[in-house]
Design a protein around this motif. Structure first.
Motif, short mmCIF file in Angstrom:
data_model
loop_
_atom_site.label_atom_id
_atom_site.label_comp_id
_atom_site.label_asym_id
_atom_site.label_seq_id
_atom_site.Cartn_x
_atom_site.Cartn_y
_atom_site.Cartn_z
N LEU A 65 6.59 -3.99 12.95
CA LEU A 65 5.16 -4.30 12.94
C LEU A 65 4.44 -3.53 14.03
CD1 LEU A 65 2.68 -5.88 12.08
CD2 LEU A 65 3.47 -7.79 13.50
N TRP A 214 6.87 -12.11 10.23
CA TRP A 214 6.48 -10.83 10.83
C TRP A 214 7.65 -10.13 11.52
CZ3 TRP A 214 1.30 -12.84 13.32
CH2 TRP A 214 0.35 -12.98 12.30
N ILE A 219 9.14 -8.49 7.36
CA ILE A 219 7.77 -7.96 7.41
C ILE A 219 7.38 -7.31 6.09
CG2 ILE A 219 8.54 -5.76 8.37
CD1 ILE A 219 5.25 -7.61 9.15
N ASN A 224 3.30 -10.16 3.83
CA ASN A 224 3.43 -10.44 5.27
C ASN A 224 2.86 -9.32 6.12
OD1 ASN A 224 4.72 -12.79 4.53
ND2 ASN A 224 6.79 -12.01 4.91
N ALA A 225 3.16 -8.07 5.77
CA ALA A 225 2.67 -6.94 6.56
C ALA A 225 1.16 -6.83 6.48
CB ALA A 225 3.33 -5.65 6.07
#
Length: 391
Positions: A65, A214, A219, A224-225
């Motif tokens: 991330l 995350w 991720i 989610n990203a």
């Protein structure tokens, strides 16, 4: 003919020059080791095993991330000390707070007063209470049953709409319905997985009940990203605050963490000490024998030792040396071995001199003299006995 005058100053200068040459090699070794350690510290990757840390490349880390945010122009600043995170966060920045088991209500209030837009992942109740007090939103944590199945946004929050669906195994939050400044997204069994509250000055507070979605492992799952990028990468720089706690090893990757810099420098310092010892040791050449400038007579040596015995009051040691020397000379004259017993020695000496064995045993094996007079008498008796035994 020239004459060289050697002064004290020139001698001292020569000593300093000689000492300087002696330590040149150890200093060179130390300099090489220190330089190597410094280069290693620059080249070694700054990796962590702290859960959800932006420099943790393991499954529970957040490096993926952080790299995505960095590629989008977001300056990610990782802080693990509260005071540093508080100083780094400004009104135009985003402050991500995650996994802080020691966050107090006072510290939570200070973070809110920094003016930064706060995203709290898996927040403590103290932080939830501080946000509720600052905004009047009356937020609570529900304790909803954990469920990691995908869940849809079901709200109009732009970040949630962009994500569509996410996965979250957190416990959820609740807030009074009908609040215009409150967004409730991603319904949980009880409450919602995400709540965003906007303060009077436009400062936003986003609560999401887990950091699991995350991490590097999840991720890329669902949206989610997209949710993380829209929450963390839209307002100024990102201060990523996770206090330093006991690291959790990444059992899935099987990677072995590199040795710490302190241990590496310690090992190099030990190697430097060993190298210096070897350097000084190799300068010790072979033993050189030199002739004595004078020949010391045996009588002078004996006289000097006798004076030492006398100054120390060692009559017993002097008498023992006197008796041993005389017994050795008499044994050679009588043809006795050096290993002869006292009985054999006194018997042979008695036959050679006509004296009694008891007298000779007392003379050679009796008690030490009590004073100088007895020591002198012993010396005279031993000398007389030797004169009675011919070679």
């Amino acid at each position: 003919m020239s004459t060289t005058i050697v002064t004290a100053d020139s001698t001292a200068t020569q000593d300093w020059v000689r000492r300087g040459k002696a330590i040149q090699f150890p200093l060179l070794i130390v300099a090489i080791i220190v330089t190597t350690a410094y280069l290693f510290s620059l080249a070694a990757p700054d990796q962590s095993s702290v859960r959800f840390a932006p420099n943790n490349a393991g499954s529970p880390g957040g490096r993926a991330l952080a790299q995505v945010l960095g590629s989008r122009g977001v300056d990610v600043q990782y802080e693990d000390v509260f005071t540093k995170a508080l100083r780094a966060a400004g009104p135009a920045d985003t402050l991500l707070i995650a996994n802080d088991p020691g966050l107090t209500l006072e510290r939570a209030t200070q973070l809110i007063e920094s003016g930064a837009n706060i995203v709290a992942a898996n927040p403590r109740s103290e932080l939830v209470a501080a946000i509720s007090e600052a905004t009047g939103a009356n937020l609570t944590q529900t304790g909803s049953p954990l469920d990691d199945s995908p869940v849809a946004a079901e709200c109009s929050l732009p970040a949630a709409v962009a994500a569509g669906t996410i996965t979250s195994n957190g416990a959820g939050f609740t807030a009074p319905e009908g609040e215009a400044a409150t967004a409730l997204c991603f319904p949980a069994a009880i409450g919602h997985h995400l709540v965003q509250v906007t303060g009077l000055n436009g400062q936003t507070f986003t609560l999401i009940d887990s950091t699991d979605q995350w991490t590097n492992a999840k991720i890329t799952t669902e949206g989610n990203a997209a949710l993380a990028i829209h929450l963390l990468g839209v307002a100024g720089d990102l201060v990523w605050y996770i206090p330093e706690i006991e690291p959790i090893p990444d059992l899935d990757s099987g990677a072995v963490s590199p040795p710490s810099l302190v241990m590496m420098i310690g090992a190099l310092a030990l190697a430097a000490v060993v190298a210096a010892m070897l350097s000084f040791g190799r300068r010790l050449g072979p033993v050189v024998s030199e002739d004595l400038p004078v020949v010391v007579k045996a009588s002078e040596s004996t006289l000097g030792r006798a004076r030492l015995y006398r100054s120390a009051g060692a009559r017993g040691r002097a008498a023992a040396a006197l008796r041993a020397g005389s017994a050795a000379r008499i044994s050679r004259r009588l043809g006795l071995p050096t290993s002869a017993t006292p009985e054999a020695f006194t018997s042979a000496a008695a036959r050679a001199t006509g004296r009694s064995e008891l007298q000779l045993h007392t003379l050679f094996y009796g008690p030490p003299p009590a004073d100088d007079g007895e020591l002198t008498a012993l010396a005279l008796q031993v000398q007389k006995l030797e004169s009675e035994i011919s070679v």
